[in-house]
Write a protein that holds these residues in place. Structure first.
Motif, mmCIF file in Angstrom:
data_model
loop_
_atom_site.group_PDB
_atom_site.id
_atom_site.type_symbol
_atom_site.label_atom_id
_atom_site.label_comp_id
_atom_site.label_asym_id
_atom_site.label_seq_id
_atom_site.Cartn_x
_atom_site.Cartn_y
_atom_site.Cartn_z
ATOM 1 N N ILE A 1 8.580 -28.753 -24.899
ATOM 2 C CA ILE A 1 8.858 -27.330 -25.714
ATOM 3 C C ILE A 1 8.087 -26.267 -25.347
ATOM 4 C CG2 ILE A 1 8.787 -26.653 -28.063
ATOM 5 C CD1 ILE A 1 8.757 -29.690 -29.011
ATOM 6 N N GLU A 2 8.991 -25.140 -24.965
ATOM 7 C CA GLU A 2 8.389 -23.916 -24.782
ATOM 8 C C GLU A 2 8.632 -22.989 -25.841
ATOM 9 O OE1 GLU A 2 9.460 -20.010 -21.977
ATOM 10 O OE2 GLU A 2 10.914 -21.591 -21.708
ATOM 11 N N ASN A 3 7.405 -22.496 -26.167
ATOM 12 C CA ASN A 3 7.349 -21.345 -27.392
ATOM 13 C C ASN A 3 7.568 -20.103 -26.498
ATOM 14 O OD1 ASN A 3 7.188 -23.425 -29.223
ATOM 15 N ND2 ASN A 3 4.824 -23.139 -29.416
ATOM 16 N N ASN A 4 8.897 -19.440 -26.691
ATOM 17 C CA ASN A 4 9.036 -18.232 -26.324
ATOM 18 C C ASN A 4 8.253 -16.927 -26.261
ATOM 19 O OD1 ASN A 4 11.338 -15.795 -25.878
ATOM 20 N ND2 ASN A 4 11.695 -17.432 -24.745
ATOM 21 N N ALA A 5 7.298 -17.163 -27.373
ATOM 22 C CA ALA A 5 6.423 -15.792 -27.539
ATOM 23 C C ALA A 5 4.979 -16.484 -27.353
ATOM 24 C CB ALA A 5 6.559 -15.205 -28.685
ATOM 25 N N ASP A 6 4.700 -17.478 -26.484
ATOM 26 C CA ASP A 6 3.607 -18.215 -26.651
ATOM 27 C C ASP A 6 2.604 -17.251 -25.716
ATOM 28 O OD1 ASP A 6 1.438 -19.729 -25.707
ATOM 29 O OD2 ASP A 6 2.538 -21.354 -26.067
ATOM 30 N N GLU A 7 1.267 -16.821 -26.479
ATOM 31 C CA GLU A 7 0.294 -15.945 -25.822
ATOM 32 C C GLU A 7 -0.627 -16.722 -24.964
ATOM 33 O OE1 GLU A 7 -0.838 -17.317 -29.888
ATOM 34 O OE2 GLU A 7 0.948 -16.629 -29.187
ATOM 35 N N ALA A 8 -0.600 -18.058 -25.094
ATOM 36 C CA ALA A 8 -1.697 -18.836 -24.328
ATOM 37 C C ALA A 8 -1.102 -19.296 -23.308
ATOM 38 C CB ALA A 8 -2.173 -19.655 -25.469
ATOM 39 N N VAL A 9 0.022 -19.930 -23.107
ATOM 40 C CA VAL A 9 0.522 -20.687 -21.793
ATOM 41 C C VAL A 9 1.419 -19.631 -21.081
ATOM 42 C CG1 VAL A 9 1.930 -22.693 -21.013
ATOM 43 C CG2 VAL A 9 0.428 -22.815 -23.081
ATOM 44 N N PRO A 10 1.024 -19.325 -20.008
ATOM 45 C CA PRO A 10 2.017 -18.276 -19.052
ATOM 46 C C PRO A 10 3.398 -18.899 -19.055
ATOM 47 C CG PRO A 10 -0.182 -18.845 -17.901
ATOM 48 C CD PRO A 10 0.016 -19.555 -19.223
ATOM 49 N N ALA A 11 4.433 -18.094 -19.288
ATOM 50 C CA ALA A 11 5.680 -18.483 -19.071
ATOM 51 C C ALA A 11 6.335 -19.044 -17.927
ATOM 52 C CB ALA A 11 6.542 -16.988 -19.397
ATOM 53 N N THR A 12 5.470 -18.634 -16.693
ATOM 54 C CA THR A 12 5.992 -19.490 -15.498
ATOM 55 C C THR A 12 5.564 -20.941 -15.623
ATOM 56 O OG1 THR A 12 3.842 -18.841 -14.571
ATOM 57 C CG2 THR A 12 5.624 -17.356 -14.015
ATOM 58 N N HIS A 13 4.795 -21.399 -16.477
ATOM 59 C CA HIS A 13 3.995 -22.716 -16.049
ATOM 60 C C HIS A 13 5.386 -23.520 -16.556
ATOM 61 C CE1 HIS A 13 -0.181 -22.164 -16.630
ATOM 62 N NE2 HIS A 13 0.091 -21.502 -15.852
ATOM 63 N N ASN A 14 6.120 -23.380 -17.832
ATOM 64 C CA ASN A 14 7.249 -24.289 -17.926
ATOM 65 C C ASN A 14 8.207 -24.805 -17.166
ATOM 66 O OD1 ASN A 14 6.284 -24.988 -20.695
ATOM 67 N ND2 ASN A 14 6.649 -22.616 -21.264
ATOM 68 N N PRO A 15 8.958 -23.894 -16.313
ATOM 69 C CA PRO A 15 9.836 -24.115 -15.246
ATOM 70 C C PRO A 15 9.307 -24.844 -14.301
ATOM 71 C CG PRO A 15 9.843 -21.709 -15.972
ATOM 72 C CD PRO A 15 8.940 -22.318 -16.495
ATOM 73 N N THR A 16 7.847 -24.531 -13.902
ATOM 74 C CA THR A 16 7.317 -25.238 -12.931
ATOM 75 C C THR A 16 7.098 -26.670 -13.214
ATOM 76 O OG1 THR A 16 6.358 -23.303 -12.169
ATOM 77 C CG2 THR A 16 5.218 -25.270 -11.358
ATOM 78 N N ILE A 17 6.751 -27.193 -14.348
ATOM 79 C CA ILE A 17 6.556 -28.560 -14.732
ATOM 80 C C ILE A 17 7.782 -28.973 -15.062
ATOM 81 C CG2 ILE A 17 5.686 -29.676 -16.840
ATOM 82 C CD1 ILE A 17 3.376 -27.577 -17.226
ATOM 83 N N ARG A 18 8.792 -28.445 -15.419
ATOM 84 C CA ARG A 18 10.099 -29.204 -15.776
ATOM 85 C C ARG A 18 10.618 -29.558 -14.405
ATOM 86 N NH1 ARG A 18 11.987 -25.612 -18.545
ATOM 87 N NH2 ARG A 18 13.425 -24.330 -17.016
#
Length: 76
Positions: free
Chosen positions: A14-31
């Motif tokens: 689950i990606e929280n689109n306005a997440d201030e703690a997890v960089p947005a680049t982490h989710n696609p890399t993990i996926r």
């Protein structure tokens, strides 16, 4: 990356689109690194990391986790 070691376990990401703690680049890399075929991805627009003041977005997240868990046979 450890995600490449996940080969048989189901994964709900689950990606929280306005997440201030997890960089947005982490989710696609993990996926992309996940080796399992049983993976599902969800984006929650405008959701922050802790859902502070966002009860409707937190509910959407919880509902999805419960639904996914049932479909995986983890809940009855």
């Amino acid at each position: 990356m450890n995600a490449a070691l996940i080969k048989r376990s189901p994964v709900l990401q689950i990606e929280n689109n306005a997440d201030e703690a997890v960089p947005a680049t982490h989710n696609p890399t993990i996926r992309a690194a996940l080796a399992t075929e049983n993976k599902e991805y969800m984006t929650i627009p405008h959701a922050t990391h802790y859902y502070l003041g966002q009860p409707e977005l937190l509910k959407a997240c919880i509902d999805r986790v419960i639904d996914w868990s049932r479909r995986q046979g983890l809940l009855s």
